[in-house]
Design a protein around this motif. Structure first.
Motif, PDB file in Angstrom:
ATOM      1  N   ARG A 146      59.710   7.376  39.510  1.00 17.98           N
ATOM      2  CA  ARG A 146      59.645   6.784  40.721  1.00 17.98           C
ATOM      3  C   ARG A 146      61.018   7.190  41.701  1.00 17.98           C
ATOM      4  O   ARG A 146      60.776   7.578  43.095  1.00 17.98           O
ATOM      5  CB  ARG A 146      59.645   5.228  40.670  1.00 17.98           C
ATOM      6  N   GLY A 147      62.040   7.245  41.154  1.00 16.84           N
ATOM      7  CA  GLY A 147      63.095   7.343  42.005  1.00 16.84           C
ATOM      8  C   GLY A 147      63.197   8.961  42.426  1.00 16.84           C
ATOM      9  O   GLY A 147      63.575   9.217  43.523  1.00 16.84           O
ATOM     10  N   LEU A 148      62.778   9.972  41.608  1.00 18.25           N
ATOM     11  CA  LEU A 148      62.954  11.423  41.721  1.00 18.25           C
ATOM     12  C   LEU A 148      61.820  11.525  43.064  1.00 18.25           C
ATOM     13  O   LEU A 148      62.098  12.456  43.699  1.00 18.25           O
ATOM     14  CB  LEU A 148      62.598  12.129  40.616  1.00 18.25           C
ATOM     15  N   LEU A 149      60.760  11.031  42.819  1.00 22.76           N
ATOM     16  CA  LEU A 149      59.430  11.382  43.607  1.00 22.76           C
ATOM     17  C   LEU A 149      59.430  10.581  44.880  1.00 22.76           C
ATOM     18  O   LEU A 149      58.541  11.109  46.021  1.00 22.76           O
ATOM     19  CB  LEU A 149      58.015  11.244  42.860  1.00 22.76           C
ATOM     20  N   THR A 150      60.207   9.536  45.224  1.00 16.48           N
ATOM     21  CA  THR A 150      60.017   8.837  46.520  1.00 16.48           C
ATOM     22  C   THR A 150      60.526   9.430  47.776  1.00 16.48           C
ATOM     23  O   THR A 150      59.596   9.758  48.818  1.00 16.48           O
ATOM     24  CB  THR A 150      60.869   7.574  46.308  1.00 16.48           C
ATOM     25  N   GLU A 151      61.490  10.418  47.763  1.00 14.94           N
ATOM     26  CA  GLU A 151      62.014  11.086  48.869  1.00 14.94           C
ATOM     27  C   GLU A 151      60.977  12.122  49.151  1.00 14.94           C
ATOM     28  O   GLU A 151      60.556  12.406  50.173  1.00 14.94           O
ATOM     29  CB  GLU A 151      63.333  11.430  48.549  1.00 14.94           C
ATOM     30  N   PRO A 152      60.630  13.130  48.102  1.00 18.84           N
ATOM     31  CA  PRO A 152      59.774  14.124  48.522  1.00 18.84           C
ATOM     32  C   PRO A 152      58.131  13.756  48.819  1.00 18.84           C
ATOM     33  O   PRO A 152      57.830  14.388  49.650  1.00 18.84           O
ATOM     34  CB  PRO A 152      59.567  15.004  47.192  1.00 18.84           C
ATOM     35  N   ALA A 153      57.823  12.508  48.572  1.00 14.31           N
ATOM     36  CA  ALA A 153      56.626  11.997  48.973  1.00 14.31           C
ATOM     37  C   ALA A 153      56.725  11.746  50.540  1.00 14.31           C
ATOM     38  O   ALA A 153      55.721  11.882  51.258  1.00 14.31           O
ATOM     39  CB  ALA A 153      56.151  10.787  48.167  1.00 14.31           C
ATOM     40  N   LYS A 154      57.955  11.130  50.834  1.00  9.17           N
ATOM     41  CA  LYS A 154      58.100  10.828  52.375  1.00  9.17           C
ATOM     42  C   LYS A 154      58.350  12.092  53.097  1.00  9.17           C
ATOM     43  O   LYS A 154      57.759  12.201  54.267  1.00  9.17           O
ATOM     44  CB  LYS A 154      59.523   9.950  52.218  1.00  9.17           C
ATOM     45  N   ARG A 155      59.087  12.920  52.288  1.00  6.98           N
ATOM     46  CA  ARG A 155      59.006  14.424  53.117  1.00  6.98           C
ATOM     47  C   ARG A 155      57.676  15.300  53.440  1.00  6.98           C
ATOM     48  O   ARG A 155      57.442  16.091  54.209  1.00  6.98           O
ATOM     49  CB  ARG A 155      59.982  15.252  52.460  1.00  6.98           C
ATOM     50  N   GLY A 156      56.662  14.865  52.663  1.00  7.84           N
ATOM     51  CA  GLY A 156      55.260  15.438  52.636  1.00  7.84           C
ATOM     52  C   GLY A 156      55.066  16.908  51.797  1.00  7.84           C
ATOM     53  O   GLY A 156      54.297  17.421  52.050  1.00  7.84           O
ATOM     54  N   LEU A 157      55.941  16.806  50.775  1.00  2.00           N
ATOM     55  CA  LEU A 157      55.750  17.812  49.924  1.00  2.00           C
ATOM     56  C   LEU A 157      54.408  17.640  49.165  1.00  2.00           C
ATOM     57  O   LEU A 157      54.201  16.479  48.389  1.00  2.00           O
ATOM     58  CB  LEU A 157      57.179  18.124  48.684  1.00  2.00           C
ATOM     59  N   PRO A 158      53.657  18.645  49.054  1.00  2.00           N
ATOM     60  CA  PRO A 158      52.507  18.536  48.210  1.00  2.00           C
ATOM     61  C   PRO A 158      53.016  18.671  46.596  1.00  2.00           C
ATOM     62  O   PRO A 158      53.770  19.206  45.950  1.00  2.00           O
ATOM     63  CB  PRO A 158      51.566  19.530  48.619  1.00  2.00           C
ATOM     64  N   MET A 159      52.134  18.043  45.754  1.00  2.00           N
ATOM     65  CA  MET A 159      52.284  18.233  44.305  1.00  2.00           C
ATOM     66  C   MET A 159      51.045  19.037  43.830  1.00  2.00           C
ATOM     67  O   MET A 159      49.887  18.209  43.784  1.00  2.00           O
ATOM     68  CB  MET A 159      52.693  16.717  43.699  1.00  2.00           C
ATOM     69  N   VAL A 160      51.180  20.029  43.035  1.00  2.00           N
ATOM     70  CA  VAL A 160      50.137  20.625  42.365  1.00  2.00           C
ATOM     71  C   VAL A 160      50.298  19.971  40.821  1.00  2.00           C
ATOM     72  O   VAL A 160      51.288  20.084  40.267  1.00  2.00           O
ATOM     73  CB  VAL A 160      50.255  22.100  42.044  1.00  2.00           C
ATOM     74  N   CYS A 161      49.101  19.358  40.604  1.00  3.35           N
ATOM     75  CA  CYS A 161      49.258  18.565  39.198  1.00  3.35           C
ATOM     76  C   CYS A 161      48.188  19.529  38.154  1.00  3.35           C
ATOM     77  O   CYS A 161      46.948  19.476  38.493  1.00  3.35           O
ATOM     78  CB  CYS A 161      48.569  17.039  39.609  1.00  3.35           C
ATOM     79  N   ALA A 162      48.992  19.920  37.063  1.00  8.18           N
ATOM     80  CA  ALA A 162      48.189  20.796  36.254  1.00  8.18           C
ATOM     81  C   ALA A 162      47.239  20.121  35.242  1.00  8.18           C
ATOM     82  O   ALA A 162      46.181  20.732  34.650  1.00  8.18           O
ATOM     83  CB  ALA A 162      49.148  21.557  35.434  1.00  8.18           C
ATOM     84  N   ASN A 163      47.218  18.846  35.203  1.00  5.72           N
ATOM     85  CA  ASN A 163      46.439  17.997  34.432  1.00  5.72           C
ATOM     86  C   ASN A 163      46.083  16.683  34.812  1.00  5.72           C
ATOM     87  O   ASN A 163      46.840  15.838  34.987  1.00  5.72           O
ATOM     88  CB  ASN A 163      47.069  17.779  32.798  1.00  5.72           C
ATOM     89  N   PRO A 164      44.658  16.492  35.379  1.00  6.14           N
ATOM     90  CA  PRO A 164      44.498  15.304  35.754  1.00  6.14           C
ATOM     91  C   PRO A 164      44.601  13.980  35.159  1.00  6.14           C
ATOM     92  O   PRO A 164      44.439  12.989  35.456  1.00  6.14           O
ATOM     93  CB  PRO A 164      43.132  15.490  36.626  1.00  6.14           C
ATOM     94  N   ASP A 165      44.453  14.135  33.708  1.00  6.37           N
ATOM     95  CA  ASP A 165      44.393  13.051  32.586  1.00  6.37           C
ATOM     96  C   ASP A 165      45.640  12.163  33.039  1.00  6.37           C
ATOM     97  O   ASP A 165      46.663  12.516  33.369  1.00  6.37           O
ATOM     98  CB  ASP A 165      44.531  13.546  31.404  1.00  6.37           C
ATOM     99  N   ILE A 166      45.279  10.848  32.634  1.00  5.35           N
ATOM    100  CA  ILE A 166      46.381   9.812  33.028  1.00  5.35           C
ATOM    101  C   ILE A 166      47.028   9.860  31.738  1.00  5.35           C
ATOM    102  O   ILE A 166      48.404   9.777  31.596  1.00  5.35           O
ATOM    103  CB  ILE A 166      45.861   8.504  33.418  1.00  5.35           C
ATOM    104  N   VAL A 167      46.166   9.641  30.601  1.00  2.00           N
ATOM    105  CA  VAL A 167      46.904   9.405  29.340  1.00  2.00           C
ATOM    106  C   VAL A 167      46.021  10.122  28.262  1.00  2.00           C
ATOM    107  O   VAL A 167      44.628  10.267  28.502  1.00  2.00           O
ATOM    108  CB  VAL A 167      46.978   7.986  28.764  1.00  2.00           C
ATOM    109  N   VAL A 168      46.447  10.559  26.911  1.00  2.00           N
ATOM    110  CA  VAL A 168      45.702  11.015  26.120  1.00  2.00           C
ATOM    111  C   VAL A 168      46.041  10.186  24.748  1.00  2.00           C
ATOM    112  O   VAL A 168      47.307   9.983  24.673  1.00  2.00           O
ATOM    113  CB  VAL A 168      45.658  12.576  25.858  1.00  2.00           C
ATOM    114  N   ARG A 169      45.180  10.405  23.612  1.00  2.00           N
ATOM    115  CA  ARG A 169      45.561   9.518  22.468  1.00  2.00           C
ATOM    116  C   ARG A 169      46.105  10.623  21.519  1.00  2.00           C
ATOM    117  O   ARG A 169      45.331  11.747  21.256  1.00  2.00           O
ATOM    118  CB  ARG A 169      44.292   9.000  21.860  1.00  2.00           C
TER     119      ARG A 169
END
Length: 285
Positions: A146-169
């Motif tokens: 949360r602390g790491l991502l708060t500022e770039p989210a406010k700056r408008g940096l896009p995130m490329v997410c390589a795996n949409p899964d939330i969790v796996v077993r």
């Protein structure tokens, strides 16, 4: 919309389909071992009906997955090809040529980062974020970021997410995937770009690969998965009939007194606004 039909094996419905898109983690294996019946089910479908493509949200390119399936004991005769979220993600990155990326992802994903051929940069100077998962998926949670991502989210940096899964077993426990960090990033106001299930790019690649294998487009596809928000939602969006397998991350939500329950499953599917034509306890022929 008709109720989900509970089945015990693919042989009950295979005659209606001539191509199969099968999820890997949670359906074929749990990260440590192959599920009993998986090899036979896929092999029988491939022998009697048509091509089998393993469709996985793994944040890796497809060429490394067969060796992993080998180690788990899945014979090469059980499938024709593999298409991954990593493949679809590489397509997204190619459309962002010239941008630099801040990396979030464990060392086991070094191959993906090398293959997508991106310029890495410190977060303060990056144009975007490339996330393949938590740096330590065995101990970290999204809150650690949360602390790491708060500022770039406010700056408008896009995130490329390589795996949409939330969790796996993984074995007998659940571990967080890149999708969990993407979910947090969106909550913080950031923009997330995804190519894996349930999003169209991975299906476009899979359909093209299947047509190449068969020499034609299969007339009717069947999808199998354990992820309600990924496998089932994606199949619904593509107009593909699907089988929900209750052996993965929604095992408890779909069962009553240890048995697959139509009522419990309906509640779980309805909560996400999706539908599965069929459901089974575990993949079998």
């Amino acid at each position: 919309m008709s109720a989900t039909k509970l089945i015990t094996g693919l042989s009950e419905i295979a005659g209606e389909y001539d191509g199969l898109l099968c999820d890997a983690w949670g359906v074929i294996h749990n990260g440590r071992e192959l599920f009993p019946g998986a090899a036979e089910a896929l092999t029988k479908f491939r022998e009697t009906r048509g091509p089998v493509v393993v469709l996985t949200n793994a944040p890796r390119l497809s060429d490394v997955i067969p060796a992993q399936l080998d180690r788990l004991g899945l014979p090469r005769e059980a499938y024709d090809a593999v298409v991954t979220s990593g493949d679809a993600t590489r397509q997204i990155v190619r459309e962002m040529a010239g941008k630099s990326f801040y990396r979030i992802g464990p060392s086991k994903d070094d191959g993906l980062f090398a293959a997508v051929d991106i310029e890495l940069a410190p977060l303060s100077g990056a144009d975007a974020i490339f996330c393949s998962g938590p740096n330590d998926d065995e101990t970290e949670t999204p809150e650690d970021y949360r602390g790491l991502l708060t500022e770039p989210a406010k700056r408008g940096l896009p995130m490329v997410c390589a795996n949409p899964d939330i969790v796996v077993r993984y074995g007998d426990k659940l571990i967080y995937c890149a999708g969990a960090l993407g979910q947090l990033y969106e909550q913080l106001g950031g923009k997330v770009l995804l190519g894996g299930k349930p999003h169209p790019p991975i299906y476009e690649l899979a359909k093209a690969r299947m047509a190449q294998i068969a020499g034609r487009e299969p007339s009717k596809l069947l999808a199998i998965g354990d992820g309600i928000g990924t496998d089932i939602k994606g199949a619904n969006a593509q107009g593909i009939d699907c089988v929900f397998v209750a052996d993965g991350i929604f095992a408890e939500a779909a069962r009553k007194d240890g048995k697959l329950s139509g009522d419990k499953l309906a509640q779980a599917l309805d909560a996400d606004g999706v539908h599965a034509e069929y459901a089974m306890d575990t993949i079998a022929w």
